[in-house]
Design an enzyme around this catalytic site. Structure first.
Site, PDB file in Angstrom:
ATOM      1  N   SER A  23      35.792  14.265  92.186  1.00  0.00           N
ATOM      2  CA  SER A  23      34.982  13.774  91.054  1.00  0.00           C
ATOM      3  C   SER A  23      34.025  14.863  90.571  1.00  0.00           C
ATOM      4  CB  SER A  23      34.147  12.563  91.483  1.00  0.00           C
ATOM      5  OG  SER A  23      34.981  11.488  91.799  1.00  0.00           O
ATOM      6  N   ARG A  27      33.968  17.184  86.894  1.00  0.00           N
ATOM      7  CA  ARG A  27      32.757  17.170  86.066  1.00  0.00           C
ATOM      8  C   ARG A  27      32.178  18.577  85.905  1.00  0.00           C
ATOM      9  NH1 ARG A  27      33.740  12.298  88.162  1.00  0.00           N
ATOM     10  NH2 ARG A  27      32.793  10.400  87.300  1.00  0.00           N
ATOM     11  N   ARG A 121      48.759   3.070  83.745  1.00  0.00           N
ATOM     12  CA  ARG A 121      47.378   2.618  83.989  1.00  0.00           C
ATOM     13  C   ARG A 121      46.667   2.257  82.678  1.00  0.00           C
ATOM     14  NH1 ARG A 121      44.671   6.663  88.166  1.00  0.00           N
ATOM     15  NH2 ARG A 121      43.161   4.967  88.223  1.00  0.00           N
ATOM     16  N   SER A 165      33.118   0.981  86.641  1.00  0.00           N
ATOM     17  CA  SER A 165      34.000   2.143  86.587  1.00  0.00           C
ATOM     18  C   SER A 165      33.214   3.387  86.186  1.00  0.00           C
ATOM     19  CB  SER A 165      35.125   1.908  85.575  1.00  0.00           C
ATOM     20  OG  SER A 165      35.742   3.137  85.257  1.00  0.00           O
ATOM     21  N   ASP A 318      37.962   3.992  96.552  1.00  0.00           N
ATOM     22  CA  ASP A 318      39.174   4.760  96.878  1.00  0.00           C
ATOM     23  C   ASP A 318      39.531   4.701  98.364  1.00  0.00           C
ATOM     24  OD1 ASP A 318      39.513   5.530  94.250  1.00  0.00           O
ATOM     25  OD2 ASP A 318      38.314   7.348  94.481  1.00  0.00           O
ATOM     26  N   ARG A 349      47.348  -0.718  94.629  1.00  0.00           N
ATOM     27  CA  ARG A 349      46.999  -0.556  96.053  1.00  0.00           C
ATOM     28  C   ARG A 349      46.807  -1.894  96.758  1.00  0.00           C
ATOM     29  NH1 ARG A 349      42.981   4.666  95.296  1.00  0.00           N
ATOM     30  NH2 ARG A 349      44.676   6.147  94.972  1.00  0.00           N
TER      31      ARG A 349
END
Ligand code: S3P
Length: 441
Positions: A23, A27, A121, A165, A318, A349
């Site tokens: 992540s 960024r 997705r 999110s 996750d 998942r």
């Protein structure tokens, strides 16, 4: 066909240098691309997902290169070049969603696509709010491929996040960087705040405050040019989680993992494992590049099943696949609530956990749409399953970890997706005692 097998280990020991946080790496590249000056990044994750972000930025005219000492240098631009071909983000939801947010405020016409997993997705959660600024998205079913026509104007977003999110939150904040008008994002359930922390470090005019209903209100006034930063990326706690669970469930194990990011909005997995009885020690807590980090020491531990409430989900979203493996080796039942978002990750998942554990002799069932029950077997025999990873790196790695403590080996049909987040996973785990190798049938 090449498959991969993971066999029971006798011990798991060593110091594991887990690669950089995914992540934070995305960024760092994205903010570096629009900042004034050269942003220098150490410890950048060099996995497929992050390299896809890098390639996309290069196509947009950003110069990014690696120095001899391993530091990545990103030279920020004021304007992006119209890309001359499709931007293919491979497997990475974070890359495509964050870039769509940023680029929606530039007058560019861009086609985004991805692999089979990414094309399945949901993207409407991003394109609906971004459309309110005047950017136009052409899609057949709310999914990739999407053609985006961005727009340079002063229509900023004021939006209540309907789902916890960080990708959505970040996309909306990045869409506001070129606007003087205030972008406001209301965050009823806090999720990872790497974008907010990094924007602050790059000098953005961003504020986070609780309102009278105890909801985070994030405001950003853009237009002011960001200033390049030096960033040290910590080890990814989401990748470290595989080694941590492996050490807990295998015999005679003790590992250390230096420099792990322990941002409180990411450490749900550590809190939960500690509650299950895990022997995890935090040493040398410090702050590096505006993120808290620590060195972790983990030893074999008898685990007990627990109930994990839905509120915990955003801080370990996750990590459920590998937590499910820990639960399989715990004594007693584990009940996991608040799992709806697991259905829209790199694979479904929610289903993959139930099916994968069942194939390996563990009773695991859906209690309701959002809840899974896992009947832990403690040290009793399990394993023997053949897992279809469906382009999902975390499913592949979780079941390789399962094989490390199972009496019967666990097989995985395709582990190539592991390169999206943790290319050195198998070699690093084997060096510490795992027995994971490819075979052909
Ligand atoms: C991420 C946010 C999470 C997480 C993903 C990385 C990010 O996704 O699952 O692996 O870097 O912002 P959501 O925002 O969809 O929850």
């Amino acid at each position: 066909m090449k498959k991969t097998i993971s066999k029971k280990v006798t011990s798991f020991k060593g110091r594991l240098n887990i690669p950089g946080d995914k992540s934070i790496s995305h960024r760092a590249l994205i903010l570096g691309a629009v900042a004034q000056g050269n942003t220098k990044v150490n410890g950048l994750l060099e996995s497929h997902d992050v390299l896809n972000t890098m390639e996309a930025l290069k196509k947009l005219g950003v110069d990014i290169h690696k120095e001899n000492d391993g530091t990545w240098v990103i030279s920020g631009v004021t304007d992006f070049k119209q890309p001359d071909s499709v931007i293919d983000m491979g497997n990475s939801g974070t890359a495509v969603r964050l870039l769509m947010g940023l680029l929606s405020a530039y007058p560019l016409r861009i086609q985004f696509t991805g692999d089979d997993s990414l094309r399945s997705r949901p993207m409407k959660r991003i394109t609906d709010p971004l459309s309110k600024t005047g950017a136009v998205f052409q899609t057949t079913n709310g999914k990739l491929p999407i053609i985006m026509q961005g727009i340079d104007n002063e229509i900023a977003i004021d939006y209540v996040l309907p789902v916890a999110s960080a990708q959505l939150k970040s996309a909306l904040l990045l869409s506001g960087l070129r606007k003087k008008a205030k972008t406001t994002v209301f965050e009823p359930i806090p999720c990872r705040d790497h974008t907010e922390r990094m924007l602050k470090a790059f000098g953005a005019d961003i504020h986070v405050q609780k309102n009278s209903e105890d909801i985070n209100v994030i405001t950003l006034s853009g237009k002011k040019r960001l200033t390049a930063c030096n960033i040290c990326v910590p080890a990814d706690i989401s990748s470290a989680a595989f080694a941590i669970v492996a050490a807990l469930i295998t015999k005679d194990s003790e590992i250390t993992i230096p420099n792990v990011g322990i941002n409180p909005l990411r450490t749900g997995i550590l809190d939960t494992l500690l509650q299950m009885g895990a022997d995890i020690h935090f040493e040398n807590r410090r702050v590096v590049s505006f993120e808290p980090v620590a060195d972790l020491r983990i030893k074999t531990s008898p685990l007990k099943g627990i109930e994990v409430c839905a509120e915990k989900a955003p801080s370990m979203i996750d990590e459920y696949p590998v937590l499910a493996i820990a639960a399989a080796f715990a004594e007693g039942e584990t009940i996991l609530h608040g799992l709806s978002e697991l259905k829209v990750k790199e694979s479904n998942r929610f289903k993959a956990i139930i099916e994968g554990l069942n194939k390996n002799g563990i009773d695991c069932m859906e209690i309701d749409d959002n809840t899974i029950k896992i009947c832990g077997r403690g040290k009793k025999a399990c394993g023997g399953g053949m897992i279809e990873s469906k382009l999902d790196h975390r499913i592949a790695m979780s079941f390789m970890v399962m094989g490390m403590a199972s009496d019967v080996p666990v097989c995985i049909d395709d582990v190539s997706s592991v390169a999206t987040s943790f290319p050195e996973f198998i070699s690093m785990m084997n060096k510490a005692g795992a027995n994971i190798y490819d075979y052909c049938d």
